[in-house]
Each structure stands twice: as structure tokens, then as C-alpha cells.
Write an enzyme that holds these catalytic residues in place. Structure first.
Site, PDB file in Angstrom:
ATOM      1  N   ARG A  34      -1.993  -8.926  12.928  1.00 11.93           N
ATOM      2  CA  ARG A  34      -2.441  -7.820  12.060  1.00 11.93           C
ATOM      3  C   ARG A  34      -3.214  -8.359  10.858  1.00 11.93           C
ATOM      4  O   ARG A  34      -4.211  -7.776  10.429  1.00 11.93           O
ATOM      5  CB  ARG A  34      -1.237  -6.969  11.616  1.00 11.93           C
ATOM      6  CG  ARG A  34      -0.639  -6.183  12.797  1.00 11.93           C
ATOM      7  CD  ARG A  34       0.690  -5.558  12.427  1.00 11.93           C
ATOM      8  NE  ARG A  34       0.541  -4.575  11.377  1.00 11.93           N
ATOM      9  CZ  ARG A  34       1.478  -4.305  10.461  1.00 11.93           C
ATOM     10  NH1 ARG A  34       2.619  -4.955  10.462  1.00 11.93           N
ATOM     11  NH2 ARG A  34       1.252  -3.398   9.557  1.00 11.93           N
ATOM     12  N   LYS A  88       0.816  -1.220   0.000  1.00 10.82           N
ATOM     13  CA  LYS A  88       0.000   0.000   0.000  1.00 10.82           C
ATOM     14  C   LYS A  88       0.847   1.268   0.000  1.00 10.82           C
ATOM     15  O   LYS A  88       0.616   2.158  -0.799  1.00 10.82           O
ATOM     16  CB  LYS A  88      -0.935   0.041   1.229  1.00 10.82           C
ATOM     17  CG  LYS A  88      -2.029  -0.992   1.242  1.00 10.82           C
ATOM     18  CD  LYS A  88      -3.064  -0.701   2.318  1.00 10.82           C
ATOM     19  CE  LYS A  88      -2.513  -0.696   3.725  1.00 10.82           C
ATOM     20  NZ  LYS A  88      -1.986  -2.008   4.181  1.00 10.82           N
ATOM     21  N   ARG A 108      10.735  -6.651   5.172  1.00 11.40           N
ATOM     22  CA  ARG A 108      10.689  -5.217   5.490  1.00 11.40           C
ATOM     23  C   ARG A 108      11.135  -4.974   6.934  1.00 11.40           C
ATOM     24  O   ARG A 108      11.825  -3.997   7.231  1.00 11.40           O
ATOM     25  CB  ARG A 108       9.256  -4.702   5.302  1.00 11.40           C
ATOM     26  CG  ARG A 108       9.076  -3.242   5.673  1.00 11.40           C
ATOM     27  CD  ARG A 108       7.664  -2.763   5.359  1.00 11.40           C
ATOM     28  NE  ARG A 108       6.681  -3.278   6.289  1.00 11.40           N
ATOM     29  CZ  ARG A 108       5.364  -3.145   6.137  1.00 11.40           C
ATOM     30  NH1 ARG A 108       4.876  -2.537   5.073  1.00 11.40           N
ATOM     31  NH2 ARG A 108       4.523  -3.622   7.035  1.00 11.40           N
ATOM     32  N   ARG A 148     -10.374   1.452   8.282  1.00  8.11           N
ATOM     33  CA  ARG A 148     -10.111   0.050   8.590  1.00  8.11           C
ATOM     34  C   ARG A 148     -11.226  -0.580   9.407  1.00  8.11           C
ATOM     35  O   ARG A 148     -11.179  -1.785   9.669  1.00  8.11           O
ATOM     36  CB  ARG A 148      -8.814  -0.069   9.402  1.00  8.11           C
ATOM     37  CG  ARG A 148      -7.549  -0.232   8.574  1.00  8.11           C
ATOM     38  CD  ARG A 148      -6.361  -0.015   9.506  1.00  8.11           C
ATOM     39  NE  ARG A 148      -5.209  -0.800   9.211  1.00  8.11           N
ATOM     40  CZ  ARG A 148      -4.047  -0.297   8.737  1.00  8.11           C
ATOM     41  NH1 ARG A 148      -3.952   0.974   8.436  1.00  8.11           N
ATOM     42  NH2 ARG A 148      -3.017  -1.072   8.562  1.00  8.11           N
ATOM     43  N   ARG A 200      10.929  -2.091  11.999  1.00  8.85           N
ATOM     44  CA  ARG A 200       9.634  -1.706  12.571  1.00  8.85           C
ATOM     45  C   ARG A 200       9.307  -2.601  13.759  1.00  8.85           C
ATOM     46  O   ARG A 200       9.440  -3.809  13.687  1.00  8.85           O
ATOM     47  CB  ARG A 200       8.525  -1.812  11.509  1.00  8.85           C
ATOM     48  CG  ARG A 200       8.404  -0.560  10.678  1.00  8.85           C
ATOM     49  CD  ARG A 200       7.365  -0.696   9.599  1.00  8.85           C
ATOM     50  NE  ARG A 200       6.043  -1.063  10.086  1.00  8.85           N
ATOM     51  CZ  ARG A 200       4.926  -0.799   9.404  1.00  8.85           C
ATOM     52  NH1 ARG A 200       4.984  -0.152   8.260  1.00  8.85           N
ATOM     53  NH2 ARG A 200       3.770  -1.177   9.876  1.00  8.85           N
TER      54      ARG A 200
HETATM   55  P1  AMP Z   1       0.071   0.677   8.545  1.00  8.92           P
HETATM   56  O1  AMP Z   1       1.369   1.374   8.336  1.00  8.92           O
HETATM   57  O2  AMP Z   1      -1.038   1.229   7.702  1.00  8.92           O
HETATM   58  O3  AMP Z   1       0.189  -0.821   8.417  1.00  8.92           O
HETATM   59  O4  AMP Z   1      -0.368   0.956  10.049  1.00  8.92           O
HETATM   60  C1  AMP Z   1       0.476   0.587  11.154  1.00  8.92           C
HETATM   61  C2  AMP Z   1      -0.345   0.520  12.421  1.00  8.92           C
HETATM   62  O5  AMP Z   1      -0.925   1.797  12.706  1.00  8.92           O
HETATM   63  C3  AMP Z   1      -1.532  -0.439  12.387  1.00  8.92           C
HETATM   64  O6  AMP Z   1      -1.157  -1.776  12.669  1.00  8.92           O
HETATM   65  C4  AMP Z   1      -2.399   0.151  13.495  1.00  8.92           C
HETATM   66  O7  AMP Z   1      -1.895  -0.129  14.774  1.00  8.92           O
HETATM   67  C5  AMP Z   1      -2.222   1.652  13.253  1.00  8.92           C
HETATM   68  N1  AMP Z   1      -3.209   2.157  12.268  1.00  8.92           N
HETATM   69  C6  AMP Z   1      -2.943   2.667  11.033  1.00  8.92           C
HETATM   70  N2  AMP Z   1      -4.079   3.042  10.418  1.00  8.92           N
HETATM   71  C7  AMP Z   1      -5.095   2.736  11.272  1.00  8.92           C
HETATM   72  C8  AMP Z   1      -6.507   2.859  11.201  1.00  8.92           C
HETATM   73  N3  AMP Z   1      -7.117   3.347  10.108  1.00  8.92           N
HETATM   74  N4  AMP Z   1      -7.226   2.449  12.279  1.00  8.92           N
HETATM   75  C9  AMP Z   1      -6.633   1.969  13.382  1.00  8.92           C
HETATM   76  N5  AMP Z   1      -5.314   1.796  13.504  1.00  8.92           N
HETATM   77  C10 AMP Z   1      -4.530   2.182  12.458  1.00  8.92           C
END
Ligand code: AMP
Length: 203
Positions: free
Chosen positions: A145, A14, A128, A89, A134
Site C-alpha cells: 500500500r 488521515k 492499528r 488517489r 483490519r
Molecule cells: P483507506 O482506509 O483510505 O486506507 O482505504 C482502504 C482501502 O480502500 C485502500 O487500500 C484501497 O483498497 C481502497 N480505497 C480507498 N480509497 C480509494 C481510492 N480513492 N481509490 C482506490 N481505492 C481506494
């Protein structure tokens, strides 16, 4: 005016695709994950709150997440379109976004669904994790996740599918190939617009 969502499991590419699409459509890529990570890095109150959820592979509560998206979408650069990466989400976030867009008398042009098999995305994320360090990328957290994605987020695609907005994209392949698939599909469906068409409502 191009308003897009990018939805796909963790590790489906993404962030990478969002940056490229934003560049080619001249719109900001807005990643809630990036916003949370920046806050964690800067030691803000929001960062402190979000970190515990992120490290455990849980979703940050809707109220916090909706607040940051509302604030971000009200910035001038988002007035002429945006690409949201990783939001919404949850069902509550879909409702919030619907309300935000309705208040602006606008809608979405398309929802890009990145499709990738679980084992492939797990392998990608582990790679990654090694590269970026991370803290939410251990195998156990990754599996959690992915489970959350399947139970909370994948069902949202049905909501957008029923509105005729979903464009399914095979996310496996070279980065350039995947970008090409997305831009071609959007162009074929006439799903992006350019120019100053602020009054348009498409969803
Ligand atoms: P990402 O980089 O999009 O995979 O997001 C990393 C982490 O940020 C996720 O595993 C969640 O803990 C938090 N996060 C990101 N976007 C959201 C969202 N829309 N709703 C809730 N938690 C989020």
C-alpha cells in the site's frame, strides 16, 4: 463553504484528523476507505467487488471509486462543503473530481498533505492492525500500500501544488498537535470559509 482534501500515506492519521477537522468546520468527512469497508460489512455487491482489492492492498478500480464519490457528493450534506479523506488517489480520480466540481461551479479551498516517514507509518499501522483487526494491515500488504501511495498518489500532490492548493503538515506528534498545525495553517492561509457563499470558485 469549505472544500478540503486530505492526502497522506496509509498510517499518517488521515481518518483521525478528518473526523476532527470535519467537526470543527461543520462539514462531512467522506472517506472512500470507510465507504468500502461499510459495504464489505453489509455484504453489498460493491463490498464484494472491493474486498478482493482491499485485502490485497490494491486500489479499487477508478470507475467504482468515482461512482461512489459522485453519489456521495450529490447528497445534501455535501452541498455546503466536505473533506475528502483518501480520494483522489489516482490521476483519473483527480480528473473526475475536477469535472464534478466544475459542473457545480466550485473548487477546492486546500489540499492538506500529511507528511510522515515510512518506518513511522509502518509501525503505526501494525499497531492499528492489532487493535482493529483490519484484513489489509499485514506487513506485506502495508508495504504494498505504501509503494502504491508513492507511485500513484504522491505524484498527484504536484498537480495540486501547481495550483497553489497544497498545505504541508508534519503528521508526527500528538493527535491534538497535528490538528492544531492543520487548523492554524489553514487559518493563516485564509483557506477555509464559512457562510453561504455557494457561488465562490477558488480553484
Ligand atoms: P483507506 O482506509 O483510505 O486506507 O482505504 C482502504 C482501502 O480502500 C485502500 O487500500 C484501497 O483498497 C481502497 N480505497 C480507498 N480509497 C480509494 C481510492 N480513492 N481509490 C482506490 N481505492 C481506494
Amino acid at each position: 463553504m469549505t472544500r478540503l482534501l486530505l492526502i497522506g500515506p496509509p498510517g499518517s492519521g488521515k481518518g483521525t484528523q478528518a473526523a476532527r477537522l470535519a467537526e470543527s468546520y461543520g462539514i462531512p468527512a467522506i472517506s472512500t476507505g470507510d465507504i468500502f469497508r461499510a459495504n464489505v460489512r453489509n455484504g453489498t455487491e460493491l463490498g464484494l467487488l472491493a474486498k478482493a482489492y482491499m485485502d490485497a492492498g490494491e486500489y479499487v478500480p477508478d470507475s467504482l471509486t468515482n461512482d461512489i464519490v459522485r453519489a456521495r457528493l450529490s447528497k445534501p450534506d455535501a452541498a455546503h462543503g466536505f473533506l475528502l479523506d483518501g480520494y483522489p488517489r489516482t490521476t483519473d480520480q483527480v480528473l473526475e473530481l475536477d469535472n464534478l466540481l466544475a459542473a457545480k461551479h466550485t473548487g477546492l479551498n486546500a489540499v492538506i498533505q500529511l507528511v510522515a516517514a515510512t518506518e513511522i507509518v509502518v509501525a503505526r499501522i501494525l499497531k492499528r492492525a492489532a487493535a482493529q483487526g483490519r484484513t489489509d494491515d499485514s506487513e506485506e500488504v502495508i508495504r504494498h500500500r505504501l509503494d502504491l501511495y508513492a507511485s500513484q498518489t504522491a505524484p498527484l500532490l504536484e498537480v495540486y501544488r501547481s495550483r497553489g492548493l497544497v498545505v504541508e503538515i508534519d503528521a508526527i506528534g500528538e493527535v491534538d498537535e497535528v490538528t492544531e498545525r492543520i487548523t492554524t495553517s489553514l487559518a493563516e492561509g485564509d483557506l477555509t470559509c464559512t457562510g453561504d457563499d455557494d457561488d465562490e470558485s477558488v480553484a
